[in-house]
Design an enzyme around this catalytic site. Structure first.
Site, PDB file in Angstrom:
ATOM      1  N   LYS A  54       0.838  -1.200   0.000  1.00 13.91           N
ATOM      2  CA  LYS A  54       0.000   0.000   0.000  1.00 13.91           C
ATOM      3  C   LYS A  54       0.873   1.250   0.000  1.00 13.91           C
ATOM      4  O   LYS A  54       0.602   2.205  -0.720  1.00 13.91           O
ATOM      5  CB  LYS A  54      -0.924  -0.002   1.233  1.00 13.91           C
ATOM      6  N   GLN A  98      -4.599  -1.911   9.754  1.00 16.16           N
ATOM      7  CA  GLN A  98      -4.330  -3.194   9.095  1.00 16.16           C
ATOM      8  C   GLN A  98      -4.723  -4.352  10.023  1.00 16.16           C
ATOM      9  O   GLN A  98      -4.267  -4.415  11.165  1.00 16.16           O
ATOM     10  CB  GLN A  98      -2.840  -3.272   8.741  1.00 16.16           C
ATOM     11  N   ASP A 121     -10.993   2.375   3.975  1.00 13.69           N
ATOM     12  CA  ASP A 121     -11.456   1.011   3.699  1.00 13.69           C
ATOM     13  C   ASP A 121     -12.967   0.950   3.442  1.00 13.69           C
ATOM     14  O   ASP A 121     -13.486  -0.080   3.035  1.00 13.69           O
ATOM     15  CB  ASP A 121     -11.141   0.109   4.903  1.00 13.69           C
TER      16      ASP A 121
END
Ligand code: NDP
Length: 288
Positions: A54, A98, A121
């Site tokens: 990412k 995460q 997200d």
């Protein structure tokens, strides 16, 4: 008949190139680049690889990454305080935690602390609620990636029968909602669905988000159907080598399906891309 390949990797590159141009155009006016903060706790090697992925993608696009890597001993209160700081930081447009987190930390509680307008997200209940209501929102990344693959492949869900196998809040449910929004007639199947193969054979568009390697064989497919494989499963092949496969038995479906995503190179690359797209979207809105 050989199924058309829906190449998520190529599409992800195309969208990332577009985002890069968009960022370069917006930045002079805005005086800063979009910023994404990824919070990682502990040393899970798979998570570390995802986070690196990412961060590299951020750099490639000209975004700033505000990575925070904390030891596994970090407390819920410390993480909550960091999220509050990031919420208040005008240089941060996207925040994500995460997963998985080390034992004892509550990821769901942390998600609730993220400003929904920075929820890269798209998993905060406020964003899922907006999705249910059909309002603009930051969309959960994997489902949004699936919809982009369909759009790019010229597959319009309107009027089609779609079956989604899997009902997780991360994948199955939001995909079903997005297909419904796109005017498909949607069935959500799961582990308690009797005669799953027969249910799947009804589908013009079949989405597998199960987490069972190669479970979906040719007997699940209506000839010519579009098959989207969300599953990512690590298996060991006959030679003892590790390999990634989907929930769909890709090789055996090639003669039955009309269009199909591979694993790897299908939905996976689109998930990261949609995360970046959400961050850019949040940047654009913040500075509009
Ligand atoms: P979950 O384990 O949260 O959900 C799996 C779903 O599949 C559940 O709804 C479960 O039903 C259903 N299920 C399990 N076994 C069967 C079965 N035998 N028959 C029918 N349904 C079944 O997984 P996720 O949704 O998080 O992930 C699904 C897959 O997608 C995994 O392989 C994961 O690695 C992958 N994934 C890929 C991403 C990407 O970027 N490509 C991103 C996220 C996930 P029930 O609810 O009844 O238990």
């Amino acid at each position: 008949m050989t199924a058309r390949l829906l190449d998520g990797k190529a599409l992800a590159e195309k969208i990332q190139d577009r985002l890069k141009v968009e960022i370069a155009e917006l930045q002079p006016d805005r005086g800063r680049a979009p910023g994404l903060a990824v919070l990682m706790v502990g040393d899970n090697p798979a998570s570390a690889a995802y986070v690196r992925n990412k961060e590299r993608a951020c750099e490639r696009l000209g975004m700033v990454s505000f990575g925070q890597h904390l030891p596994a001993t970090a407390t819920q209160a410390e993480l909550t305080a960091i999220i509050h700081q990031l919420n208040a930081d005008p240089n941060v447009d996207g925040i994500l935690v995460q997963l998985p987190l080390p034992e004892g930390l509550d990821g769901n509680a942390l998600l609730l602390e993220i400003d929904p307008d920075k929820d890269a997200d798209g998993l905060h209940p406020a964003n899922l609620g907006r999705l249910v209501r059909g309002e603009p929102c930051l969309r959960s990344c994997t489902p949004a990636g699936v919809m982009e693959i369909l759009r790019d492949g010229g597959i319009d869900p309107a009027g089609k029968k779609a079956v989604v196998v899997g009902r997780s809040i991360l994948v199955g449910k939001p995909i079903a909602l997005m297909l419904l929004e796109a005017n498909a007639t949607v069935t959500i199947a799961h582990s308690r669905t009797p005669d799953l193969a027969a249910v799947c054979r009804e589908a013009d568009i079949l989405v597998a988000a199960v987490g069972r390697p190669l479970m979906i064989g040719p007997d699940y497919i209506k000839p010519g159907a579009t098959v989207i494989d969300v599953g990512i499963n690590r298996i060991t092949d006959q030679t003892g080598k590790g390999k990634l496969v989907g929930d769909v038995d890709f090789d055996r479906l090639l003669d039955v399906a009309g269009a199909i995503t591979p694993v790897p190179g299908g939905v996976g690359p689109m998930t990261v891309t949609m995360l970046l797209a959400n961050t850019v979207e949040s940047y654009r809105r913040r500075l509009a």
